[in-house]
Design an enzyme around this catalytic site. Structure first.
Site, PDB file in Angstrom:
ATOM      1  N   ARG A 275     -10.569 -11.413   1.925  1.00  0.00           N
ATOM      2  CA  ARG A 275     -11.372 -12.372   1.346  1.00  0.00           C
ATOM      3  C   ARG A 275     -10.686 -13.605   1.334  1.00  0.00           C
ATOM      4  O   ARG A 275     -11.649 -14.831   1.243  1.00  0.00           O
ATOM      5  CB  ARG A 275     -11.774 -11.987  -0.156  1.00  0.00           C
ATOM      6  CG  ARG A 275     -10.700 -11.805  -1.125  1.00  0.00           C
ATOM      7  CD  ARG A 275     -10.938 -10.968  -2.493  1.00  0.00           C
ATOM      8  NE  ARG A 275     -11.303  -9.450  -2.044  1.00  0.00           N
ATOM      9  CZ  ARG A 275     -11.245  -8.643  -2.972  1.00  0.00           C
ATOM     10  NH1 ARG A 275     -11.731  -8.871  -4.275  1.00  0.00           N
ATOM     11  NH2 ARG A 275     -11.391  -7.501  -2.674  1.00  0.00           N
TER      12      ARG A 275
ATOM     13  N   LYS B 129       0.887  -1.305   0.048  1.00  0.00           N
ATOM     14  CA  LYS B 129      -0.052   0.045  -0.011  1.00  0.00           C
ATOM     15  C   LYS B 129       0.650   1.376  -0.011  1.00  0.00           C
ATOM     16  O   LYS B 129       1.863   1.295   0.416  1.00  0.00           O
ATOM     17  CB  LYS B 129      -0.859  -0.119   1.357  1.00  0.00           C
ATOM     18  CG  LYS B 129      -1.972  -0.972   1.338  1.00  0.00           C
ATOM     19  CD  LYS B 129      -2.661  -0.713   2.625  1.00  0.00           C
ATOM     20  CE  LYS B 129      -3.950  -1.836   2.815  1.00  0.00           C
ATOM     21  NZ  LYS B 129      -5.060  -1.619   1.673  1.00  0.00           N
TER      22      LYS B 129
HETATM   23  N1  BES Z   1      -8.092  -3.694   4.324  1.00  0.00           N
HETATM   24  C1  BES Z   1      -8.357  -3.170   2.900  1.00  0.00           C
HETATM   25  C2  BES Z   1      -9.696  -2.306   2.780  1.00  0.00           C
HETATM   26  C3  BES Z   1      -9.603  -1.124   3.727  1.00  0.00           C
HETATM   27  C4  BES Z   1      -9.325   0.275   3.159  1.00  0.00           C
HETATM   28  C5  BES Z   1     -10.145  -1.169   4.697  1.00  0.00           C
HETATM   29  C6  BES Z   1      -9.502   1.396   3.619  1.00  0.00           C
HETATM   30  C7  BES Z   1     -10.347   0.054   5.487  1.00  0.00           C
HETATM   31  C8  BES Z   1      -9.958   1.281   4.934  1.00  0.00           C
HETATM   32  C9  BES Z   1      -8.386  -4.431   2.102  1.00  0.00           C
HETATM   33  O1  BES Z   1      -7.652  -5.438   2.551  1.00  0.00           O
HETATM   34  C10 BES Z   1      -7.657  -4.018   0.894  1.00  0.00           C
HETATM   35  O2  BES Z   1      -6.670  -3.502   0.648  1.00  0.00           O
HETATM   36  N2  BES Z   1      -8.659  -4.077  -0.392  1.00  0.00           N
HETATM   37  C11 BES Z   1      -8.342  -3.525  -1.731  1.00  0.00           C
HETATM   38  C12 BES Z   1      -8.865  -4.786  -2.672  1.00  0.00           C
HETATM   39  C13 BES Z   1      -8.140  -4.636  -4.040  1.00  0.00           C
HETATM   40  C14 BES Z   1      -6.830  -4.808  -3.921  1.00  0.00           C
HETATM   41  C15 BES Z   1      -9.125  -5.552  -4.732  1.00  0.00           C
HETATM   42  C16 BES Z   1      -8.924  -2.417  -1.836  1.00  0.00           C
HETATM   43  O3  BES Z   1     -10.067  -1.990  -1.157  1.00  0.00           O
HETATM   44  O4  BES Z   1      -8.209  -1.472  -2.504  1.00  0.00           O
HETATM   45 MN    MN Z   2      -5.675  -5.395   1.856  1.00  0.00          MN
END
Ligand code: BES
Ligand code: MN
Ligand code: ZN
Length: 521
Positions: A371, A297
């Site tokens: 997921r 990230k």
């Molecule tokens: N934990 C994150 C989602 C999240 C983002 C929770 C901001 C709380 C605040 C999750 O694991 C994630 O990174 N999701 C990605 C999925 C994508 C890579 C398909 C996302 O939402 O960008």
């Molecule tokens: Mn994630």
């Protein structure tokens, strides 16, 4: 811990450093400001020096929703030192959420002024029973008094208790002349239990990731189990391998802190009647830190990913409350805990992994890890417990946060009735569970050309495609998925939420389980 006492005598007889007085706005143009206060209050205020009446007279305080005015006793030795008028707007528009906000504000005002003892005057309204009002006031108080200050070293004894920091110690809820005192006390006690469950969830979510790796989350679950009589089992290492938790293990393999699978069981179905409800499963995403893994990230905001276990926290908080309430039903809480880190052993984009259900998954983004751990947890729940209904909770997608903001949790389901049950439960708790779509097209996006599924799709409808992925692991079990990515953190619009973890969904889950019990009666 804050003590709550229900009192039925007149407010004037109860000593307090702050008396909160709910005030509805005038029904007619012709209503005088003093008419907004009861006779008893006018008498009390006159004894204190009359400053609340002066505030009303000035026209500054119009009792609009959320408006407040604090006045001080000018008489020496007065029993009540401060009065806070709190506006509720027109009586016919009153919502329970307004009462939670009132009590939350009162608790925060008390904490800010380092006050120990306050009292709140219950409202008289035809819209809600006094029990419902007592419940909402208690929730607002306990949630509003919460602060996460265990890492503040100033002016504090070492080893402070986990919950209820700050000055506030005792709150009197005044229902003048109320007859149903036992019912009121029961409502207060039940609301205390559910709100403390929510504060436990907040403590877990607020905990920094170095203090709460998966093994410590498991230890906390064991502690809750010991204290409340839940059964607890934790699978790790070779047990996970033997159990086929390939997706959970893949996510955790880049971290020094190994994954853990936590099972909390409330065996509340002791007779044939309560067994008729069947088993209910609550499943939580427990990523104790989400760096994104190799698909790392951006650094801005990454610190908030310590709360990527808020789904797990909600499950543990709800299980604590369900046990303490002794609900007559079999409920199982499941948590898939892992840390998502980059490293020499981390899983990579392009890897193909297995899963407990036997389906193969192509990893197209290591940041879509929630997921994966949920896939194994949902499969375990179906396989081990054949639940009558199952709800998972996860900070799953940024897409859901963009769609609904901090104001609503996205609710996806393969069962309309269950989706509606959650919307109703959420209406009652003030936690909006908004129905979201799940189309066959969403699943199509998640098909891989080389494996059964892939773990990330396109940007469009990201919350729905994530839910479609999960749906592949629940079979025919009635299931709902709550995406709390937006609602799990902060929430400045509600005064009973301090910044940080909200503990969202704990009260709604408990309410939903209670509703299932009631339907059975
Ligand atoms: N934990 C994150 C989602 C999240 C983002 C929770 C901001 C709380 C605040 C999750 O694991 C994630 O990174 N999701 C990605 C999925 C994508 C890579 C398909 C996302 O939402 O960008
Ligand atoms: Mn994630
Ligand atoms: Zn995540």
């Amino acid at each position: 811990m804050i003590k709550l006492i229900v009192k039925t005598q007149s407010a004037a007889e109860i000593p307090s450093e702050l008396l909160v007085v709910p005030v509805f706005s005038p029904a007619k143009e012709t209503d005088t400001p003093q008419g907004l206060l009861s006779k008893a209050l006018i008498k009390l205020d006159t004894e204190l020096g009359g400053s609340a009446q002066a505030a009303l007279q000035s026209g500054d305080f119009k009792a609009g929703l959320g408006q407040r005015s604090v006045t001080y006793a000018t008489e020496k030795g007065a029993k009540v030192t401060r009065l806070m008028l709190y506006g509720l707007g027109p009586a016919e528009n009153l919502e329970l959420e307004d009462l939670r906000n009132l009590a939350g504000t009162a608790a925060q005002e008390a904490q800010n002024r380092k006050i120990a003892k306050i009292s709140i005057l219950g409202v008289k309204t035809r819209r809600f029973s006094s029990e419902a009002c007592a419940t909402a006031l208690t929730e607002g108080l306990v949630l509003g008094a919460y602060r996460y200050d265990r890492y503040k070293t100033t002016g504090k004894k070492k080893k402070a208790a986990l919950q209820d920091h700050g000055s506030l110690r005792q709150v009197s809820l005044i229902f003048e002349g109320a007859k149903k005192i036992t019912e009121l006390r029961n409502s207060v006690n039940q609301a205390l239990i559910t709100s403390r469950g929510q504060n436990l969830a907040r403590d877990l979510s607020n905990a920094p990731a170095n203090a709460l790796p998966p093994a410590v989350l498991a230890r906390e679950a064991r502690r809750v189990a010991r204290e409340t009589g839940l059964a607890c089992r934790v699978l790790k290492g070779a047990e996970l391998e033997r159990g086929g938790f390939e997706a959970l293990m893949a996510v955790g393999q880049g971290s020094e802190n190994p994954p853990q699978f936590i099972v909390l069981e409330h065996r509340g179905a002791r007779n044939p009647k309560s067994r008729k409800i069947g088993t209910l499963c609550l499943v939580g995403k427990g990523i104790t830190f989400d760096s994104g893994g190799i698909s790392i990230k951006p650094s801005a905001g990454m610190q908030d990913m310590k709360h990527d276990m808020s789904g797990a926290a909600a499950v543990i908080g709800a299980m604590q409350a369900i046990a303490e309430l002794r609900l007559p039903v079999h409920v199982v809480g499941l948590v898939a805990a892992a840390e998502n880190m980059p490293g020499g052993r981390a899983y990579r984009p392009g890897d193909v992994i297995g899963s407990r259900a036997g389906k193969t998954i192509e990893i197209t983004n290591t940041d879509a890890e929630g997921r994966l751990v949920l896939a194994d947890a949902l499969d375990y729940a179906v396989d081990q417990y054949s639940p009558r209904a199952m709800i998972d909770l996860a900070t799953l997608t940024g897409a859901c946060m963009i769609a609904l903001g901090e104001w609503a949790t996205g609710c996806f389901a393969n069962d309309r009735a269950l989706q509606e049950e959650l919307a109703e439960a959420g209406d009652e708790t003030g936690e909006c569970m908004w129905p979201m779509p799940l189309f066959p097209d969403h699943l199509r996006i998640m098909k891989s050309s080389i494996a059964d599924l892939k773990n990330s799709g396109t940007r469009e409808a990201g919350a729905s495609t994530a839910a479609a992925f999960l749906k592949e692991f629940v079979g025919d079990t009635p299931w709902a998925h709550l995406d709390i990515a937006g609602t799990g953190w902060k929430s400045p619009q509600n005064s009973y939420h301090s910044t940080g973890a909200t503990g969202v969904a704990v009260r709604t889950l408990v309410r939903w389980v209670e509703d299932r019990v009631q339907q059975n009666e």
